[in-house]
Structure formats: structure tokens, C-alpha cells
Write an enzyme that holds these catalytic residues in place. Structure first.
Site, PDB file in Angstrom:
ATOM      1  N   GLU A 116       0.672  -1.090  -0.065  1.00  0.00           N
ATOM      2  CA  GLU A 116      -0.096   0.063  -0.126  1.00  0.00           C
ATOM      3  C   GLU A 116       0.779   1.128  -0.011  1.00  0.00           C
ATOM      4  OE1 GLU A 116      -2.711  -3.308   1.156  1.00  0.00           O
ATOM      5  OE2 GLU A 116      -0.602  -2.608   1.954  1.00  0.00           O
ATOM      6  N   HIS A 136     -11.108  -5.920   9.102  1.00  0.00           N
ATOM      7  CA  HIS A 136     -12.088  -5.603   8.027  1.00  0.00           C
ATOM      8  C   HIS A 136     -13.171  -4.948   8.322  1.00  0.00           C
ATOM      9  CE1 HIS A 136      -9.449  -9.224   6.934  1.00  0.00           C
ATOM     10  NE2 HIS A 136      -9.685  -8.733   5.628  1.00  0.00           N
TER      11      HIS A 136
END
Length: 663
Positions: free
Chosen positions: A402, A469
Site C-alpha cells: 500500500e 476488515h
């Protein structure tokens, strides 16, 4: 005259270029010697010396074309001078004056300039390499046969960003030169305590990348090898890793000194001084004589003194509050595109997909990047079918890195393109946090370079996804000046706001609640339209209470009011969290006198806390009750459905509304 560096005739460099190489090395050396004097006199605040390393900066820069980007570090003054930046501008930069490049907002070499195709570093070092990936990706997509060079020190190669950037560059065959200046020490830490390999160039093997070890004090070797590689890369785009062996003859910065360096090591490297040795070689070849040497030194010294005086004579910056606040974002005039009256009933997820597709058609320079976004269409299938429509150049699967991808998105923006980065889940943004808050957010304020990047953030609980998540982590970013944060609750808003976020040249964090993707339908206008960033939506009107929410909490509120039919409430969907529509909020509070703010995130440090403070400070005389906040438990988000239900503040919403109305 003998030298301690081996120069051979194999380089075949003409006399004029040899003299130019010498003069370009002499310039930063003489500037540095002057700066060290000024530092002792207190006329500059800090100095990071590159004495002894001039051959690398000068050789690389002369080997590249003037419109090819270079991303230098602290010890690369020779890059800036070889690009012929007026010296008074450099001197003004170091004194924090307006003729510098950052309006006094950043110091030393923490600046960039599009005019000279230079992108300066941030103190975190590593993201610089990912930026070069983005610049090189833009070059490759434009097919302009350009090379990009980026510098790092041997210490920076231990950062994760180094490995991420090399991996991305190799996978995508990007035309970039990764230049490691191995100068022996990271501040006081010797290389033996930083890595356990003989040559850092060997790390290229692991990435399928060609690499070379170069004598960084030999200007002929530096210039010739980089020139050869640059010409080759322009024809055959690929990354190359270069390790320049050199030494740092001064401290990390002047205050740190060099007492930690063994004296015999300093003496050995002093004999390898790149300028002294090159002068000896040029004189032995009858290319340079004492007369020319003196002429160059006098000419450069005169230029330094002249430009220093210009910088000294320049007035100090007078702080102007409006200027400071206005420069956080790139100026942008919102151009409303009206929504069509022709509508179709679609899901939230479809609205996001339509916005992306329309934007890809509108902006030919827009690139979508993320894990599994290409053939697979992303884990939520939002980009399903995009490969067939736009091709793999513009819809790019990324490695799991990322930080490098966010940095690369910034590099695309630097090189005149747009980027949308999909975080597979908003939780994973923590791995890319640094470039978001320190590159994207600060860029325009620091050196007037906007970051034309949208980071899409699938977020939120209610789907049994557990602690990694399910976060709705908007509060990590709403406190960071320079970012815009958008968080829609309905498909119509999601489509219009995402289109506008991509149009906007500033960095936007775009939050998309996963629980809404396939559960919320709405009649959505067909074709392109925009919703203005920074405008809340008053969904219901009433005079008893103001209830404020965003994302999934808006649906919680509307559902609760279906049961509490006797409550007359103003319901505000914020839609945008930064900038915040305080006008709509304050007008409602002044009417109802009672406020409930609902957020899905845990309570402490969330947006509701700041919003409560703003309301209290600005509407206190209108309040008939304390401002109430409703949020979730102060725990990570559990996976099991009953535990998750207990975690969410949703179950307490109706009671909170009644308690506040009856206060």
C-alpha cells in the site's frame, strides 16, 4: 600527478564535457564551504553536507536530460546546481524566505520544483522511491522515452518502502534508476550494523533487476555508466539499481559531528576526494591548468557572493493568515454538472462503479490501481469489466504494498496524471498511512504541488468481517490538514461525489460502507453529474432535535425515526467530513436546540467529539441540553454476529433520541 582513483581512457569523453563535469562538481563544493561558515555565524539553521559525494549528484544529473525528473536527497546539492537553479533561490530557501521554493514552510532540501523537474524528499525518506515509480509509470504510459532517477542512502534501503518500490518497478518494467549512495553511515550507525551483505546492489537480484556497483567518487565512471544506462532505458524501459560506493566526510548534519568515525577511515577516504583526484587527472592529461582552475573558482565564488547578497537583502516573510490557510489545498472552482432527471434504480455498489467508469472515459490520464482490481474486478467487483474497456495500462493490479502504491499515485500526479487507489479494505490503509498524511496532505502547502489522488476506502462493520476488515477509520484523516474526506450514505450522492472527487485536483479519502454496497438501492440519475464536496444534506425537517450522521449511521437514524413517528427531527447527512458544512449544522442547532451526533466508530477521538466541541463553542446560547454523542464500544470490532451487534451503538439509538428529546 598521481591519483587515488583509477581513471581510464575507455570513457571517451570530450574535453569540453570533462571541464563541465569538473566545474559542476566545484560549484556545490564551494557553496558548501560557504554554507559551513554561515552556519557557524548563525545565518542558516541547519546543514546536511555532501562534501565528498559531489561526483554522484553531478554525474547522474549530467547524464539525464533536463526534462527528466530527478528525486534527490539531502546530500545532492550538485543535482540542484547542475540543473542551474539560480543560486539566490537556493539561498533564500535555506533562509526561509519567499524567493525559495516553500514560502518558508519547509527547510533545506525539502522542496521540489516543476520548472527544473526536481522532486524533493520528506524526512521519512522511503516514499521518495515510490514517487519515482509513479513518475516513471506516467512516462511509460505517455511513451515519451524518458528516464527518472531517484536517490536514497544506504540507511533508507532498510525501509519497507525501498523493497516495495523496487518490486513494483520490476513487475511493471518502469524506466527508473534507483541510486543508492552508500556513504558508510546512517547518522552514527555503520553499514555493518545496517545490513548483512557485501553489496546493496545484490538486492536487485531478488527483484529480477539488473544492478551495478559504481565507484561514487569517480566522476567519469558515474557519468559514463549512467549515461549508457539512461540511453538504453529510454529505448528499453526497465528499472536499474545502482550502488554508488562513497563516504560521508562530514556528520549526518553538522551538529552531529564525526567523532564516531575511526580516524584512519576518514583519512583513507580523504585521499579519494572526487574533486582533488579529478583535478589531478585533468592536469595530467593537459586538459586543466592552474589558470583555468583559478578562473573557475573566482567565477563561482563571485556568483555565490552575488546571489548570497540578494538573499540576505530579501525581506523576511511577513506571516499572512489568509495565505497560509488558502495554500493548504490547490485552488479549485467547483463546476456543477446537473443530474439528469432520467433515473434507474441501482445499488450503492453500482453507483460507485458507474462513477469510476464515467470518470475513466472523461479523464484519459486517469489510472486505477489496487489489489485484484483488473481481471478479477476487485473483491467487491466494482471494476469488473474495466479491463476490456480501458486496458491493463489504466486498470492495474498491484502487489500487496500500500505504501508504494500511494506514493506512486502521487508520482503520477507530479507527472500530470490522475490516480484512484483502491484500498481492498479501509483497514489496510495503515500500511500506506505515511504517504497519505505526509506526502498527499502536505504537498500543496509545502511546494505548491497538488496531489491529484483519490483513495477509495471500503469500510465499516455489520458484515461479520472481524477486527481487520470492519473499521471505519475516518478520524485518522479528518484531523490531517490537506486531505478531503468524503463519506456518502446513498447511491445518488456516492456517484456524484466520487465523480467530483476525481475531478478535484486535491487528495480525497473516499469512504464507502461495505454494508451499504448491496443493501441500499436508490433511483440514481443516469450519466455524469456532480455533488459539491463540503455540502451536507438535510434529509428530514423538524424542530425538536437535530440528529447528525454519515455513512451507515444515516440509515440507522432514518430507521429509528420510523419507529419514533412522534419525534420531529432535523436529520443531517454530513456526506463530507472534511471540509465540514458547519453552516447547515449550526442553522439546524439554532432551530432545534438539541443535538445528537451518531458515528459508527468508537467514541473517544472520533469526529463526533470535534463536532460536539464546535457546536458547543459556536451555538452554546441556543442549546437546551448537552450535546449528545452516540458511538460504538471502546473495543476492536468482533467477528461473531451477536458480539458485533453488541459492539455497534445502533441498538441504543432510539433510547438516546428519546432521552435527549425529553431532557
Amino acid at each position: 600527478m598521481s591519483t587515488n582513483i583509477e581513471y581510464t581512457s575507455k570513457y571517451s569523453i570530450d574535453k569540453a564535457t570533462l571541464l563541465h563535469l569538473y566545474k559542476n562538481m566545484l560549484m556545490p563544493r564551494l557553496i558548501e564551504e560557504k554554507m559551513l561558515v554561515l552556519l557557524r555565524q548563525g545565518k542558516i539553521s541547519k546543514w546536511f553536507s555532501g562534501i565528498g559525494q559531489e561526483a554522484i549528484a553531478v554525474g547522474v544529473t549530467m547524464a539525464l536530460e533536463n526534462d527528466e525528473y530527478i528525486l534527490p536527497m539531502h546530500r545532492n546539492l550538485g543535482v540542484f546546481t547542475t540543473r542551474e537553479i539560480p543560486l539566490y533561490r537556493l539561498f533564500s530557501q535555506w533562509q526561509g524566505k519567499m524567493n525559495g521554493f516553500t514560502k518558508g514552510r519547509d527547510r533545506s532540501f525539502h522542496f521540489g520544483t516543476q520548472e527544473y523537474h526536481l522532486v524533493g524528499m520528506i524526512s521519512h525518506l522511503g516514499p521518495q522511491l515510490g514517487i519515482a515509480d509513479g513518475i516513471s509509470l506516467a512516462n511509460k504510459l505517455k511513451q515519451n522515452n524518458k528516464v527518472c532517477a531517484v536517490f536514497t542512502g544506504e540507511g533508507g534501503t532498510s525501509e519497507g518502502d525501498f523493497h516495495e518500490a523496487l518490486n513494483v518497478a520490476s513487475v511493471w518494467s518502469l524506466p527508473v534508476l534507483f541510486c543508492i549512495e552508500n556513504n558508510g553511515y546512517g547518522l552514527s550507525t555503520p553499514t555493518s550494523e545496517q545490513f548483512n551483505c557485501k553489496d546493496l546492489a545484490d538486492r536487485g537480484i531478488g527483484y529480477g533487476m539488473e544492478s551495478y556497483v559504481i565507484d561514487g567518487n569517480n566522476i567519469l565512471e558515474v557519468y559514463s555508466k549512467v549515461d549508457e544506462l539512461a540511453k538504453s532505458i529510454r529505448k528499453n524501459p526497465r528499472p536499474v539499481l545502482l550502488e554508488f560506493k562513497t563516504f560521508r566526510m562530514r556528520g549526518h548534519e553538522e551538529a552531529s559531528g564525526t567523532k564516531y568515525v575511526p580516524e584512519d577511515l576518514m583519512n583513507d577516504w580523504a585521499l579519494k576526494d572526487p574533486i582533488d583526484n579529478f583535478v589531478a587527472y585533468l592536469k595530467s592529461e593537459n586538459i586543466l591548468n592552474s589558470s583555468i582552475e583559478t578562473e573557475y573558482k573566482e567565477e563561482i565564488t563571485e556568483e555565490i557572493n552575488k546571489h548570497l547578497q540578494i538573499a540576505f537583502d530579501e525581506e523576511k516573510i511577513i506571516p499572512d493568515l489568509e495565505t497560509e490557510l488558502n495554500d493548504v489545498y490547490k485552488a479549485y472552482d467547483y463546476q456543477e454538472i446537473d443530474a439528469s432527471s432520467t433515473k434507474k434504480n441501482i445499488r450503492f455498489v453500482d453507483a460507485i462503479s458507474e462513477a469510476l467508469e464515467l470518470s475513466m472515459h472523461k479523464h484519459n490520464d486517469l489510472v486505477i490501481m489496487g489489489q485484484d482490481v483488473a481481471e478479477y474486478g476487485g473483491v467487491f467487483k466494482i471494476t469488473d469489466g474495466f479491463i476490456e474497456k480501458f486496458g491493463k495500462d489504466r486498470v492495474r493490479n498491484t502487489p500487496i504494498c500500500e505504501s508504494a502504491i500511494v506514493s506512486a499515485a502521487y508520482g503520477l500526479s507530479v507527472n500530470g496524471m490522475k490516480a484512484v487507489v483502491e484500498m481492498q479494505f479501509a483497514d489496510f490503509v495503515s500500511s500506506g498511512f505515511n504517504p497519505i498524511v505526509n506526502l498527499l496532505a502536505k504537498s500543496h502547502y509545502r511546494w505548491s504541488q497538488n496531489a491529484d489522488v483519490v483513495v477509495r476506502m471500503p469500510c465499516g462493520a455489520g458484515v461479520g468481517a472481524g477486527p481487520f476488515h470492519s473499521q471505519t477509520n475516518e478520524a485518522w484523516f479528518t484531523k490531517t490538514p490537506g486531505l478531503k474526506v468524503v463519506y456518502p450514505a446513498f447511491p445518488q450522492d456516492a456517484k456524484g461525489l466520487l465523480i467530483e472527487s476525481i475531478n478535484d485536483p486535491n487528495p480525497v479519502l473516499f469512504f464507502e460502507h461495505k454494508a451499504l454496497y448491496r443493501s441500499v438501492y436508490q433511483d440514481v440519475s443516469e450519466g455524469e453529474f456532480t455533488c459539491e464536496i463540503g455540502k451536507a444534506n438535510l434529509l428530514k425537517k423538524g424542530n425538536e432535535i437535530t440528529i447528525i450522521g454519515y455513512g451507515a449511521t444515516v440509515h440507522w437514524i432514518l430507521k429509528a425515526l420510523e419507529h419514533l413517528t412522534h419525534i420531529a427531527a432535523d436529520v443531517i447527512d454530513l456526506r463530507t467530513l472534511q471540509p465540514l458544512d458547519t453552516e447547515t449544522i449550526y442553522n439546524s442547532v439554532k432551530k432545534t436546540s438539541k443535538v445528537l451526533i451518531v458515528q459508527e466508530d468508537s467514541l473517544f477521538g472520533g469526529l463526533a467529539s470535534d463536532l460536539s466541541a464546535l457546536i458547543t463553542e459556536n451555538c452554546f446560547q441556543f442549546l437546551d441540553a448537552p450535546v449528545k454523542r452516540l458511538a460504538s464500544l471502546e473495543t476492536p470490532i468482533p467477528f461473531q454476529s451477536d458480539l458485533e451487534k453488541q459492539y455497534l451503538g445502533k441498538q441504543y439509538l432510539e433510547k438516546n433520541i428519546l432521552d435527549l428529546v425529553n431532557f
